[in-house]
Design a protein around this motif. Sequence first.
Motif, PDB file in Angstrom:
ATOM      1  N   LYS A   1      10.395 -22.120 -20.336  1.00  0.00           N
ATOM      2  CA  LYS A   1       9.999 -20.955 -19.567  1.00  0.00           C
ATOM      3  C   LYS A   1       8.783 -20.304 -20.210  1.00  0.00           C
ATOM      4  O   LYS A   1       8.774 -20.005 -21.397  1.00  0.00           O
ATOM      5  N   LEU A   2       7.739 -20.080 -19.417  1.00  0.00           N
ATOM      6  CA  LEU A   2       6.535 -19.433 -19.914  1.00  0.00           C
ATOM      7  C   LEU A   2       6.643 -17.943 -19.634  1.00  0.00           C
ATOM      8  O   LEU A   2       6.784 -17.518 -18.499  1.00  0.00           O
ATOM      9  N   LEU A   3       6.587 -17.126 -20.684  1.00  0.00           N
ATOM     10  CA  LEU A   3       6.679 -15.683 -20.531  1.00  0.00           C
ATOM     11  C   LEU A   3       5.324 -15.117 -20.125  1.00  0.00           C
ATOM     12  O   LEU A   3       4.279 -15.726 -20.381  1.00  0.00           O
ATOM     13  N   PRO A   4       5.318 -13.954 -19.485  1.00  0.00           N
ATOM     14  CA  PRO A   4       4.046 -13.355 -19.049  1.00  0.00           C
ATOM     15  C   PRO A   4       3.066 -13.191 -20.202  1.00  0.00           C
ATOM     16  O   PRO A   4       3.429 -12.728 -21.277  1.00  0.00           O
ATOM     17  N   GLY A   5       1.821 -13.587 -19.952  1.00  0.00           N
ATOM     18  CA  GLY A   5       0.760 -13.427 -20.939  1.00  0.00           C
ATOM     19  C   GLY A   5       0.767 -14.428 -22.059  1.00  0.00           C
ATOM     20  O   GLY A   5      -0.004 -14.290 -23.010  1.00  0.00           O
ATOM     21  N   ALA A   6       1.619 -15.461 -21.983  1.00  0.00           N
ATOM     22  CA  ALA A   6       1.734 -16.416 -23.084  1.00  0.00           C
ATOM     23  C   ALA A   6       0.399 -17.090 -23.405  1.00  0.00           C
ATOM     24  O   ALA A   6       0.136 -17.444 -24.553  1.00  0.00           O
ATOM     25  N   GLU A   7      -0.466 -17.212 -22.410  1.00  0.00           N
ATOM     26  CA  GLU A   7      -1.759 -17.874 -22.640  1.00  0.00           C
ATOM     27  C   GLU A   7      -2.683 -17.029 -23.522  1.00  0.00           C
ATOM     28  O   GLU A   7      -3.692 -17.521 -24.037  1.00  0.00           O
ATOM     29  N   ASN A   8      -2.348 -15.748 -23.726  1.00  0.00           N
ATOM     30  CA  ASN A   8      -3.187 -14.867 -24.538  1.00  0.00           C
ATOM     31  C   ASN A   8      -2.650 -14.658 -25.955  1.00  0.00           C
ATOM     32  O   ASN A   8      -3.196 -13.841 -26.706  1.00  0.00           O
ATOM     33  N   ALA A   9      -1.594 -15.356 -26.309  1.00  0.00           N
ATOM     34  CA  ALA A   9      -0.979 -15.177 -27.629  1.00  0.00           C
ATOM     35  C   ALA A   9      -2.002 -15.424 -28.738  1.00  0.00           C
ATOM     36  O   ALA A   9      -2.716 -16.426 -28.727  1.00  0.00           O
ATOM     37  N   GLY A  10      -2.088 -14.508 -29.680  1.00  0.00           N
ATOM     38  CA  GLY A  10      -2.993 -14.655 -30.807  1.00  0.00           C
ATOM     39  C   GLY A  10      -4.404 -14.158 -30.571  1.00  0.00           C
ATOM     40  O   GLY A  10      -5.189 -14.079 -31.516  1.00  0.00           O
ATOM     41  N   LYS A  11      -4.731 -13.788 -29.344  1.00  0.00           N
ATOM     42  CA  LYS A  11      -6.084 -13.320 -29.064  1.00  0.00           C
ATOM     43  C   LYS A  11      -6.238 -11.854 -29.482  1.00  0.00           C
ATOM     44  O   LYS A  11      -5.279 -11.087 -29.429  1.00  0.00           O
ATOM     45  N   PRO A  12      -7.444 -11.449 -29.887  1.00  0.00           N
ATOM     46  CA  PRO A  12      -7.672 -10.033 -30.219  1.00  0.00           C
ATOM     47  C   PRO A  12      -7.386  -9.162 -29.001  1.00  0.00           C
ATOM     48  O   PRO A  12      -7.734  -9.516 -27.872  1.00  0.00           O
ATOM     49  N   GLY A  13      -6.757  -8.023 -29.255  1.00  0.00           N
ATOM     50  CA  GLY A  13      -6.465  -7.108 -28.162  1.00  0.00           C
ATOM     51  C   GLY A  13      -5.148  -7.369 -27.462  1.00  0.00           C
ATOM     52  O   GLY A  13      -4.839  -6.705 -26.471  1.00  0.00           O
TER      53      GLY A  13
END
Length: 314
Positions: free
Chosen positions: A61-73
């Motif tokens: 299961k992909l949680l919301p915003g998982a593609e942004n993990a580790g990004k600044p902000g």
Amino acid sequence: MSIEGRLRGLASLGLLGLLVACAVPPHRAPVEDRSAGSASKSATTTPVPAGTGATPAVDPKLLPGAENAGKPGYYTVKQGDTLIRIALDNGQNWRDLVKWNNLANANLIEVGQVLRVVAPGASAVVSTKPVSTAKVETRPLDGKPSVVAPAASAGGTVPSSASASSAPASAVASAASSTAPATSVPAAKGGDEDVAWAWPVPGAVIQSFDDSRNKGVDLGGKAGDAVLAAASGRVMYVGSSLRGYGNAIIVKHANDYLSVYAHNQTMLVKEDQLVHRGQKIAEMGSSDADQVKLHFEVRKSGKPLDPAKVLPPR
């Protein structure tokens, strides 16, 4: 041989033939277990491109915003987090986090979910020093320098001592007031980085700042004592959802400063209300505390500072 002997011989031969027939398996068509095959096929949900040599697997299961993990902000939710706590630690209003992340329920966030904690389009790196406004110098044809009024400050005001060589002071002030940007947080002059600070209560410090154990200072007093706004600003939180803070108020000031007032008995302001330095905003209490006290914090872009180094000396 007698008839009886012959009958026994025939019976023996018949029994032998029957045993041989049972030992030879009959020729039958193979049977395919389609139910098992269907179940096997349905379990593979992720197609694998040809030639990759990868084994098909079921996607987690992909949680919301998982593609942004580790990004600044962005911030990845951990066990025990609340939206209010995340907002405080990042110097933001929890209502803004709801809006930036399209949250349907502010009380429902999942471990592993990735939240935007800076405004869209804003830099994730926040400067800790204010931008100073330099004076603009012009030189007329006679070669003598004259000083032109500086541009409007961050608070949208122009110093009264500024003057322009080409226009009366009143005209300059009028033009500046018409073009100065509107701000939601009143700007205060003096103090630390243009924020004028004052002690929220007169009580003595009963526990000092410790970055690992106490994110602010604890001030003594009696139940019902007035709690005053330490600086002018806008109330961004009033409630009891911050674990360990009891009834708490958070005020946002200029230059990304926050002040926190915890363990109140009574709270006298509401969210989004403008308050001024010295205004009574609460009454001291012992909510979620072992004694009557005010836990007071000062934060810069979410980072706790030692209030004793920000507040004026007593």
